[in-house]
Design a protein around this motif. Structure first.
Motif, PDB file in Angstrom:
ATOM      1  N   MET A  55       0.840  -1.166   0.000  1.00  0.00           N
ATOM      2  CA  MET A  55       0.000   0.000   0.000  1.00  0.00           C
ATOM      3  C   MET A  55       0.895   1.242   0.000  1.00  0.00           C
ATOM      4  O   MET A  55       1.783   1.355   0.819  1.00  0.00           O
ATOM      5  N   ASP A  56       0.640   2.150  -0.916  1.00  0.00           N
ATOM      6  CA  ASP A  56       1.457   3.354  -0.966  1.00  0.00           C
ATOM      7  C   ASP A  56       0.966   4.376   0.063  1.00  0.00           C
ATOM      8  O   ASP A  56      -0.058   4.187   0.715  1.00  0.00           O
ATOM      9  N   LEU A  57       1.676   5.457   0.196  1.00  0.00           N
ATOM     10  CA  LEU A  57       1.416   6.446   1.229  1.00  0.00           C
ATOM     11  C   LEU A  57       0.045   7.109   1.084  1.00  0.00           C
ATOM     12  O   LEU A  57      -0.669   7.287   2.071  1.00  0.00           O
ATOM     13  N   SER A  58      -0.355   7.442  -0.135  1.00  0.00           N
ATOM     14  CA  SER A  58      -1.643   8.116  -0.324  1.00  0.00           C
ATOM     15  C   SER A  58      -2.806   7.199   0.067  1.00  0.00           C
ATOM     16  O   SER A  58      -3.816   7.647   0.595  1.00  0.00           O
ATOM     17  N   MET A  59      -2.675   5.910  -0.197  1.00  0.00           N
ATOM     18  CA  MET A  59      -3.722   4.965   0.172  1.00  0.00           C
ATOM     19  C   MET A  59      -3.815   4.832   1.697  1.00  0.00           C
ATOM     20  O   MET A  59      -4.901   4.737   2.254  1.00  0.00           O
ATOM     21  N   LYS A  60      -2.678   4.861   2.374  1.00  0.00           N
ATOM     22  CA  LYS A  60      -2.666   4.796   3.833  1.00  0.00           C
ATOM     23  C   LYS A  60      -3.340   6.022   4.441  1.00  0.00           C
ATOM     24  O   LYS A  60      -4.085   5.916   5.413  1.00  0.00           O
ATOM     25  N   VAL A  61      -3.113   7.182   3.842  1.00  0.00           N
ATOM     26  CA  VAL A  61      -3.726   8.405   4.330  1.00  0.00           C
ATOM     27  C   VAL A  61      -5.236   8.337   4.174  1.00  0.00           C
ATOM     28  O   VAL A  61      -5.995   8.705   5.074  1.00  0.00           O
ATOM     29  N   VAL A  62      -5.708   7.824   3.035  1.00  0.00           N
ATOM     30  CA  VAL A  62      -7.144   7.693   2.792  1.00  0.00           C
ATOM     31  C   VAL A  62      -7.765   6.744   3.811  1.00  0.00           C
ATOM     32  O   VAL A  62      -8.832   7.012   4.367  1.00  0.00           O
ATOM     33  N   VAL A  63      -7.107   5.642   4.101  1.00  0.00           N
ATOM     34  CA  VAL A  63      -7.621   4.671   5.063  1.00  0.00           C
ATOM     35  C   VAL A  63      -7.697   5.293   6.458  1.00  0.00           C
ATOM     36  O   VAL A  63      -8.700   5.136   7.169  1.00  0.00           O
ATOM     37  N   VAL A  64      -6.687   6.027   6.860  1.00  0.00           N
ATOM     38  CA  VAL A  64      -6.676   6.667   8.169  1.00  0.00           C
ATOM     39  C   VAL A  64      -7.791   7.703   8.265  1.00  0.00           C
ATOM     40  O   VAL A  64      -8.507   7.780   9.275  1.00  0.00           O
ATOM     41  N   VAL A  65      -7.988   8.504   7.225  1.00  0.00           N
ATOM     42  CA  VAL A  65      -9.043   9.512   7.227  1.00  0.00           C
ATOM     43  C   VAL A  65     -10.416   8.852   7.315  1.00  0.00           C
ATOM     44  O   VAL A  65     -11.296   9.291   8.064  1.00  0.00           O
ATOM     45  N   LEU A  66     -10.620   7.773   6.579  1.00  0.00           N
ATOM     46  CA  LEU A  66     -11.894   7.064   6.641  1.00  0.00           C
ATOM     47  C   LEU A  66     -12.148   6.485   8.026  1.00  0.00           C
ATOM     48  O   LEU A  66     -13.263   6.547   8.540  1.00  0.00           O
ATOM     49  N   LEU A  67     -11.135   5.935   8.631  1.00  0.00           N
ATOM     50  CA  LEU A  67     -11.281   5.395   9.982  1.00  0.00           C
ATOM     51  C   LEU A  67     -11.631   6.496  10.980  1.00  0.00           C
ATOM     52  O   LEU A  67     -12.460   6.295  11.874  1.00  0.00           O
ATOM     53  N   LEU A  68     -11.010   7.658  10.824  1.00  0.00           N
ATOM     54  CA  LEU A  68     -11.332   8.770  11.711  1.00  0.00           C
ATOM     55  C   LEU A  68     -12.767   9.234  11.529  1.00  0.00           C
ATOM     56  O   LEU A  68     -13.461   9.545  12.498  1.00  0.00           O
ATOM     57  N   LEU A  69     -13.240   9.277  10.306  1.00  0.00           N
ATOM     58  CA  LEU A  69     -14.615   9.692  10.048  1.00  0.00           C
ATOM     59  C   LEU A  69     -15.617   8.695  10.628  1.00  0.00           C
ATOM     60  O   LEU A  69     -16.637   9.076  11.184  1.00  0.00           O
ATOM     61  N   VAL A  70     -15.319   7.428  10.513  1.00  0.00           N
ATOM     62  CA  VAL A  70     -16.226   6.400  11.019  1.00  0.00           C
ATOM     63  C   VAL A  70     -16.270   6.415  12.541  1.00  0.00           C
ATOM     64  O   VAL A  70     -17.333   6.293  13.145  1.00  0.00           O
ATOM     65  N   THR A  71     -15.134   6.584  13.182  1.00  0.00           N
ATOM     66  CA  THR A  71     -15.093   6.515  14.646  1.00  0.00           C
ATOM     67  C   THR A  71     -15.544   7.798  15.320  1.00  0.00           C
ATOM     68  O   THR A  71     -15.846   7.794  16.501  1.00  0.00           O
TER      69      THR A  71
END
Length: 76
Positions: A1-17
């Motif tokens: 997973m590249d860096l931009s994909m990791k950032v998207v995953v982290v942002v989505l997790l923050l929005l969900v939680t």
């Protein structure tokens, strides 16, 4: 997973939680306290103090202060 994909995953997790859970209710319980009349001697254990305070009609007790006195507590 590249860096931009990791950032998207982290942002989505923050929005969900951090989605709205409704109004937050704070429990502001206050303890009223009074020096025990039946406890004799130096108070060194909170559970001994609490058991004497139960006999005085309180719900608990704690050892407090420089002189280690027993103070009975109950909800106000």
């Amino acid at each position: 997973m590249d860096l931009s994909m990791k950032v998207v995953v982290v942002v989505l997790l923050l929005l969900v939680t951090t989605e709205d859970q409704g109004p937050v209710q704070l429990a502001l319980a206050r303890d009223c306290q009074s020096k025990s009349f039946k406890f004799k001697g130096m108070c060194v254990r909170d559970d001994n103090c609490a058991s004497v305070c139960l006999l005085e009609g309180f719900t608990g007790g704690k050892c407090k202060g420089f002189w280690h006195r027993c103070y009975c507590t109950k909800d106000c």
